[in-house]
Design a protein around this motif. Sequence first.
Motif, PDB file in Angstrom:
ATOM      1  N   PHE A  56       0.857  -0.931  -0.087  1.00  0.00           N
ATOM      2  CA  PHE A  56       0.285  -0.163  -0.273  1.00  0.00           C
ATOM      3  C   PHE A  56       0.672   1.617  -0.110  1.00  0.00           C
ATOM      4  CE2 PHE A  56      -3.479  -2.603   1.186  1.00  0.00           C
ATOM      5  CZ  PHE A  56      -4.284  -2.625   0.475  1.00  0.00           C
ATOM      6  N   ILE A  57       2.483   1.018   0.903  1.00  0.00           N
ATOM      7  CA  ILE A  57       2.854   2.514   0.700  1.00  0.00           C
ATOM      8  C   ILE A  57       3.481   2.553  -0.159  1.00  0.00           C
ATOM      9  CG2 ILE A  57       5.584   2.957   1.819  1.00  0.00           C
ATOM     10  CD1 ILE A  57       4.151   1.965   4.398  1.00  0.00           C
ATOM     11  N   PHE A  58       3.287   1.259  -0.886  1.00  0.00           N
ATOM     12  CA  PHE A  58       4.033   2.116  -2.360  1.00  0.00           C
ATOM     13  C   PHE A  58       3.967   2.138  -3.432  1.00  0.00           C
ATOM     14  CE2 PHE A  58       7.943  -0.374  -0.328  1.00  0.00           C
ATOM     15  CZ  PHE A  58       8.993  -0.757  -1.758  1.00  0.00           C
ATOM     16  N   THR A  59       2.414   1.835  -3.541  1.00  0.00           N
ATOM     17  CA  THR A  59       1.329   2.182  -4.470  1.00  0.00           C
ATOM     18  C   THR A  59       1.308   3.547  -3.907  1.00  0.00           C
ATOM     19  OG1 THR A  59       0.393   0.196  -4.169  1.00  0.00           O
ATOM     20  CG2 THR A  59      -1.257   1.842  -5.096  1.00  0.00           C
ATOM     21  N   ARG A  60       0.901   4.121  -3.160  1.00  0.00           N
ATOM     22  CA  ARG A  60       0.639   5.248  -3.261  1.00  0.00           C
ATOM     23  C   ARG A  60       1.681   6.518  -3.222  1.00  0.00           C
ATOM     24  NH1 ARG A  60      -3.232   9.164  -1.564  1.00  0.00           N
ATOM     25  NH2 ARG A  60      -2.395  10.896  -0.069  1.00  0.00           N
ATOM     26  N   LEU A  61       2.864   5.575  -3.109  1.00  0.00           N
ATOM     27  CA  LEU A  61       4.054   6.753  -4.540  1.00  0.00           C
ATOM     28  C   LEU A  61       4.128   6.285  -5.295  1.00  0.00           C
ATOM     29  CD1 LEU A  61       6.671   5.314  -0.753  1.00  0.00           C
ATOM     30  CD2 LEU A  61       5.941   7.872  -1.379  1.00  0.00           C
ATOM     31  N   ARG A  62       3.416   5.608  -5.614  1.00  0.00           N
ATOM     32  CA  ARG A  62       3.180   5.328  -7.084  1.00  0.00           C
ATOM     33  C   ARG A  62       4.222   4.979  -7.854  1.00  0.00           C
ATOM     34  NH1 ARG A  62      -0.243   8.490  -9.739  1.00  0.00           N
ATOM     35  NH2 ARG A  62      -1.167  10.875  -8.463  1.00  0.00           N
ATOM     36  N   LEU A  63       4.294   3.807  -7.277  1.00  0.00           N
ATOM     37  CA  LEU A  63       5.961   3.219  -6.843  1.00  0.00           C
ATOM     38  C   LEU A  63       5.054   1.674  -7.700  1.00  0.00           C
ATOM     39  CD1 LEU A  63       8.510   3.846  -4.590  1.00  0.00           C
ATOM     40  CD2 LEU A  63       9.021   4.662  -6.930  1.00  0.00           C
ATOM     41  N   ASP A  64       5.960   0.563  -8.393  1.00  0.00           N
ATOM     42  CA  ASP A  64       4.822  -0.163  -8.159  1.00  0.00           C
ATOM     43  C   ASP A  64       5.040  -1.553  -7.147  1.00  0.00           C
ATOM     44  OD1 ASP A  64       4.808  -3.237  -9.582  1.00  0.00           O
ATOM     45  OD2 ASP A  64       5.280  -2.872 -11.053  1.00  0.00           O
ATOM     46  N   PRO A  65       4.108  -1.648  -6.635  1.00  0.00           N
ATOM     47  CA  PRO A  65       4.016  -2.364  -5.161  1.00  0.00           C
ATOM     48  C   PRO A  65       4.544  -4.113  -5.026  1.00  0.00           C
ATOM     49  CG  PRO A  65       1.520  -2.868  -6.485  1.00  0.00           C
ATOM     50  CD  PRO A  65       2.228  -1.637  -7.219  1.00  0.00           C
ATOM     51  N   ALA A  66       4.725  -4.671  -6.716  1.00  0.00           N
ATOM     52  CA  ALA A  66       5.522  -5.668  -6.507  1.00  0.00           C
ATOM     53  C   ALA A  66       7.257  -5.497  -6.303  1.00  0.00           C
ATOM     54  CB  ALA A  66       6.207  -6.327  -8.164  1.00  0.00           C
ATOM     55  N   THR A  67       7.536  -4.189  -6.155  1.00  0.00           N
ATOM     56  CA  THR A  67       8.459  -3.831  -5.785  1.00  0.00           C
ATOM     57  C   THR A  67       8.638  -3.914  -4.175  1.00  0.00           C
ATOM     58  OG1 THR A  67       9.112  -1.859  -7.069  1.00  0.00           O
ATOM     59  CG2 THR A  67      10.511  -1.739  -5.552  1.00  0.00           C
ATOM     60  N   ALA A  68       7.660  -4.244  -3.199  1.00  0.00           N
ATOM     61  CA  ALA A  68       7.761  -4.357  -1.885  1.00  0.00           C
ATOM     62  C   ALA A  68       7.970  -6.094  -2.268  1.00  0.00           C
ATOM     63  CB  ALA A  68       6.463  -4.106  -1.184  1.00  0.00           C
ATOM     64  N   SER A  69       9.122  -6.593  -2.303  1.00  0.00           N
ATOM     65  CA  SER A  69       9.089  -7.861  -2.619  1.00  0.00           C
ATOM     66  C   SER A  69      10.267  -8.765  -1.517  1.00  0.00           C
ATOM     67  CB  SER A  69      10.813  -8.358  -3.536  1.00  0.00           C
ATOM     68  OG  SER A  69      11.707  -7.588  -2.792  1.00  0.00           O
ATOM     69  N   ALA A  70       9.650  -9.695  -2.058  1.00  0.00           N
ATOM     70  CA  ALA A  70       9.680 -10.953  -0.844  1.00  0.00           C
ATOM     71  C   ALA A  70      10.874 -10.605   0.251  1.00  0.00           C
ATOM     72  CB  ALA A  70       9.713 -12.849  -0.912  1.00  0.00           C
ATOM     73  N   PRO A  71      12.082 -10.818  -0.539  1.00  0.00           N
ATOM     74  CA  PRO A  71      13.299  -9.874   0.651  1.00  0.00           C
ATOM     75  C   PRO A  71      13.089  -9.528   0.952  1.00  0.00           C
ATOM     76  CG  PRO A  71      14.052 -11.331  -1.619  1.00  0.00           C
ATOM     77  CD  PRO A  71      12.658 -10.846  -2.258  1.00  0.00           C
ATOM     78  N   LEU A  72      12.878  -7.653   0.855  1.00  0.00           N
ATOM     79  CA  LEU A  72      12.332  -6.830   1.525  1.00  0.00           C
ATOM     80  C   LEU A  72      11.665  -6.943   2.671  1.00  0.00           C
ATOM     81  CD1 LEU A  72      12.934  -3.937   1.891  1.00  0.00           C
ATOM     82  CD2 LEU A  72      11.488  -3.439   0.335  1.00  0.00           C
TER      83      LEU A  72
END
Length: 446
Positions: free
Chosen positions: A407-423
């Motif tokens: 949700f945070i990544f989406t709010r920042l207009r970034l791809d939510p998939a970047t909130a990846s498993a390793p992160l």
Amino acid sequence: MIETKTNLIELVGNRDFRLAKIGLNGLEANDAVRVLQEAPDREKIILFRLLSRARAKKVFKLLSHSDQLTIVGALGERPRKVANLLNDIEPDDRTTFLKNLPENVALPLIQLLSPEERKITNQLLSYPEDSVGRLMTPEFVAIKPTFSVETSFEYIRHYGRNSETLNVIFIVDGEGKMIDDIGIGELLLAAPGQRVQELMDHRFIALKAIDDQEIAVQLFKKYDRVALPVVSADGVLLGIVTVDDIMDVDEIESTEDFHKFGSIKSAIADPIRAKVFDLYKNRVVWLFLLVFMNVFSGAAMSTFEDVIQSFVPLVFFLPLLIDSGGNAGSQSATLMIRYLAVGGVQLGDWHKLVGKEFLVSFLLGVTMAIGVAAIASFRAPEIVAVVGLSMIVTVFIGSLIGLLLPFIFTRLRLDPATASAPLVTSLSDICGVVVYFSIASWFFGS
């Protein structure tokens, strides 16, 4: 099918081109593609040259981009052959091929096109890279609302031969603006003298040329359409997008999301042919960054050296606890990214999901705490309470991190998939270490 592939490749090797040509052109396009994919480059090029012009157009579309480039490169010594091929394939397929080429390679190929096809190609390539405009084809049939059904069919028979699809017929006004669409079945069942305007309901779904391709994917899934019209900002019908192109985009987007979720920089189209260094650099950046993130876990542990020295059994349960938090976080992140991608949840729904996740993660933590406490009761009974409570809190925090990051990544207009498993795992690990040893310090009064 294996025997067919082997026979055709052997025929080419034996220079029996006549039989190879008959056999290859007798196959379905998808089967012909499989033959070319299995063939070495030399035989692949010869086999493609043996295809009829009409069959070559269909087969070229279905080949991988690397195979397409191999074939066009081999045909480069015969500019007329390349020109025929590029002029024959559908405008959207041609755009897909050209957009992945370096400019110094694409421009000479564009110059080989006929003036009409060159104009269409330049127009499609002028749209933003991931826009619907890059996917659309201008080959469609549009009729006027004043046409009778009989006149409509005469028009379709005359102009519809090169249309990408005839399942849907589009209706435009005198200025070319989209006003409706109608299924071919509805036209077939209508009386010949009936006017098209009598069949219209003025309910249609249209894409804008500058829309992101992911919007097109969502609309096709939502409305289950075989084709959607593409309009300009003024509503003028520019082209159509068909479901086969959208399926390709959906596959590419899913692959990219999968790579991002695994913290891989970008997708490798053909991992078998890819160079080792390309595979290496594709993965090393995120792994290198995550190594430095995990330094914080070590720094957190160093602040609790006295507790660890006093209660050595605590170390035995540390990997179990932080892995549980990371796994719970990865589960939550996977679900949220999927829900966001398919439109199951919206950005404003985060607070509703947090409430549910509080309860779900608490129940998961309690269940896992019972299991780990049972193990601790045999190995180190004095830390059962610490391990059990730490498990509940760690799973709880890990789940919330996994839920909120997309949700945070989406709010920042970034791809939510970047909130990846390793992160997610790395953040959960740091929190898990701090939580575990903080509870131990508090419990034992250290």
